[in-house]
Scaffold this active site. Sequence first.
Site, PDB file in Angstrom:
ATOM      1  N   LYS A  73      51.154  -6.953  16.857  1.00 49.96           N
ATOM      2  CA  LYS A  73      51.874  -6.571  15.639  1.00 49.96           C
ATOM      3  C   LYS A  73      53.285  -6.176  16.030  1.00 49.96           C
ATOM      4  CE  LYS A  73      53.232  -3.080  12.892  1.00 49.96           C
ATOM      5  NZ  LYS A  73      54.415  -3.754  12.590  1.00 49.96           N
ATOM      6  N   VAL A  97      53.630   8.410  15.615  1.00 51.11           N
ATOM      7  CA  VAL A  97      52.731   7.292  15.315  1.00 51.11           C
ATOM      8  C   VAL A  97      51.725   7.096  16.461  1.00 51.11           C
ATOM      9  CG1 VAL A  97      52.576   4.834  14.791  1.00 51.11           C
ATOM     10  CG2 VAL A  97      54.441   6.181  13.843  1.00 51.11           C
ATOM     11  N   GLY A  98      52.157   7.305  17.684  1.00 45.38           N
ATOM     12  CA  GLY A  98      51.243   7.161  18.824  1.00 45.38           C
ATOM     13  C   GLY A  98      50.027   8.071  18.688  1.00 45.38           C
ATOM     14  N   CYS A 121      63.858   3.904  25.180  1.00 44.79           N
ATOM     15  CA  CYS A 121      62.973   5.040  25.475  1.00 44.79           C
ATOM     16  C   CYS A 121      63.390   5.704  26.777  1.00 44.79           C
ATOM     17  CB  CYS A 121      61.525   4.577  25.535  1.00 44.79           C
ATOM     18  SG  CYS A 121      61.285   3.231  26.701  1.00 44.79           S
ATOM     19  N   GLU A 175      64.479  13.797  21.401  1.00 41.02           N
ATOM     20  CA  GLU A 175      64.928  12.414  21.571  1.00 41.02           C
ATOM     21  C   GLU A 175      65.756  12.012  20.345  1.00 41.02           C
ATOM     22  OE1 GLU A 175      62.049   9.172  21.116  1.00 41.02           O
ATOM     23  OE2 GLU A 175      62.831   8.335  22.975  1.00 41.02           O
ATOM     24  N   GLY A 201      55.953   3.146  21.003  1.00 41.91           N
ATOM     25  CA  GLY A 201      56.698   3.611  19.833  1.00 41.91           C
ATOM     26  C   GLY A 201      56.830   5.122  19.850  1.00 41.91           C
ATOM     27  N   SER A 202      56.911   5.704  18.672  1.00 43.58           N
ATOM     28  CA  SER A 202      57.209   7.132  18.564  1.00 43.58           C
ATOM     29  C   SER A 202      55.967   7.983  18.840  1.00 43.58           C
ATOM     30  CB  SER A 202      57.730   7.430  17.165  1.00 43.58           C
ATOM     31  OG  SER A 202      56.726   7.114  16.223  1.00 43.58           O
ATOM     32  N   GLU A 238      52.847   4.303  25.219  1.00 41.88           N
ATOM     33  CA  GLU A 238      54.189   4.399  25.795  1.00 41.88           C
ATOM     34  C   GLU A 238      55.072   5.011  24.718  1.00 41.88           C
ATOM     35  OE1 GLU A 238      54.831   3.848  28.794  1.00 41.88           O
ATOM     36  OE2 GLU A 238      53.469   2.315  29.550  1.00 41.88           O
TER      37      GLU A 238
END
Length: 475
Positions: A171, A228-229, A280, A377, A224-225, A246
């Site tokens: 995705k 959401v992770g 990142c 971040e 991703g963030s 990651e």
Amino acid sequence: MKKMLIGSQWVHSKDGRSLEVVNPSDGQVFDTISRGTSEDVDSAVAAARAALSGTWGDLNATERGRIMTAISLSVLSHEEELAQLEARDTGKPLTTARNDIKVLARYFEFYAGGADKLHGETIPFLNGYQVSMVREPLGVTAHIIPWNYPAQMLGRTLAPALAMGNATVLKPAEDTSLSALRFAELALQAGLPTGALNIVTGLGEEVGAALAAHPGIDLISFTGSNEVGTLVQQAAAKNAVKCVLELGGKSPQIVFEDVDIERAVPIIVRAIVQNAGQTCTAGSRLLVQKSIYDQFVQRVAEEFAKVRAGTPEMDLDCGPLMNPAQLKRVHSYIQQAQGIAVIAQGQIAEDVPSTGYFVQPVFFGPVPRDSALANEEVFGPVLAALAFEDEADAIALANATEYGLLAAVWTENAGRLQRVAKAVKAGQVFLNCYGAGGGVELPFGGTKRSGHGREKGLLALEEVSCTKTLVHYHG
Ligand code: NAD
């Protein structure tokens, strides 16, 4: 409208809905993609499962490696076309986009060579027994990737999974799906069998959430963030599915008084402005020993002031931010920083479209240790400088955020280089250099809240496979 790949078919989403694709350099819509549904995810997972007992599952490791080599060569022969597409989709400078496509090809080249090199073991056991351990694919692997390096990310996550013989469902990020879709066409032409790669485009909360919660997958690899992770890991945990995360970073550049200034400065500036700070592994915290703080920060400021942001065609140091939400996020950090001195600013090229999502790169310092700029971040071209006293203070400051992705140590003292590198919590530490975005060969991943699991290097092959121990009694 761009279709999705499910099995060997290019299809629209089940309900026919679509999403607009916007060029971040001018804010204009230039294409549409399918807005996949959870039913499309079901179909993609079923197609991947079928591939494991079809042509793809029957291939041996050497044959898989040959197909991956063919994919790598095909990507390289379409480098310019893919780079133009990637640059338009992300806004990044053309030189950066071209490099990203080379790295995508390199991922397939590297893991093509790795496909038949991860061997098993024999294990001494009781008399009369022969014990061996072999490696097998996990099965159906799901991959959710972000928008900052779409082509690199798809290579990083898919190449090891395919090399081990998994069947994959990807995705891409909703803002940047085009390079993945074109890549899939090339991969099929290069001989990738039906169902080994499926792509469902669409929104994170629809397609991504359905994929993470799917009981038919054997691994979810998410980049991703942190927000959401965490959701992805929760969803996967309900089915006891393994998760590789990651996530974000706030990587320190730790500069001691005996640094080679002329060597360090351009690398440090590039490590934060590359990809407009949307990396990142961006070196977003500049930690400088107090005794040289003013002198060193002044040199960085001179270099930083030369940074220019522009459109892909202008091919300057960086492009725009990805979307309006990202622009708002970065502006809000800059506004919050009122009261903190601006040491230098880069420039936005004069003739960029006024509708593009450009932000002026900015260098702040000294930044208070408890401020948002020192700890959070930003994911934009914003560099924060802080001063430290000595080695112990440097280590404490470097480890003071919740992240632990990358770090760099700059000193001509070899002992200090080793001591500090060992003490810093990070998945990668660079010693008198910085490698944001590089190193297909180098195991990569987070510690602390930057995630868990490893990508890149041969270790990635272990992450996407499992062992089987065979115990044979032969008397
Ligand atoms: P994001 O978390 O918003 O989105 C990443 C992906 O997750 C996208 O494909 C998105 O559609 C999908 N998604 C969104 N909501 C979802 C949900 N509820 N369930 C499942 N999937 C969902 O991240 P982003 O804004 O695209 O990327 C920026 C972040 O990614 C930064 O924090 C950055 O540090 C991190 N990042 C980390 C690495 C790394 O290797 N550690 C690399 C690149 C980016």
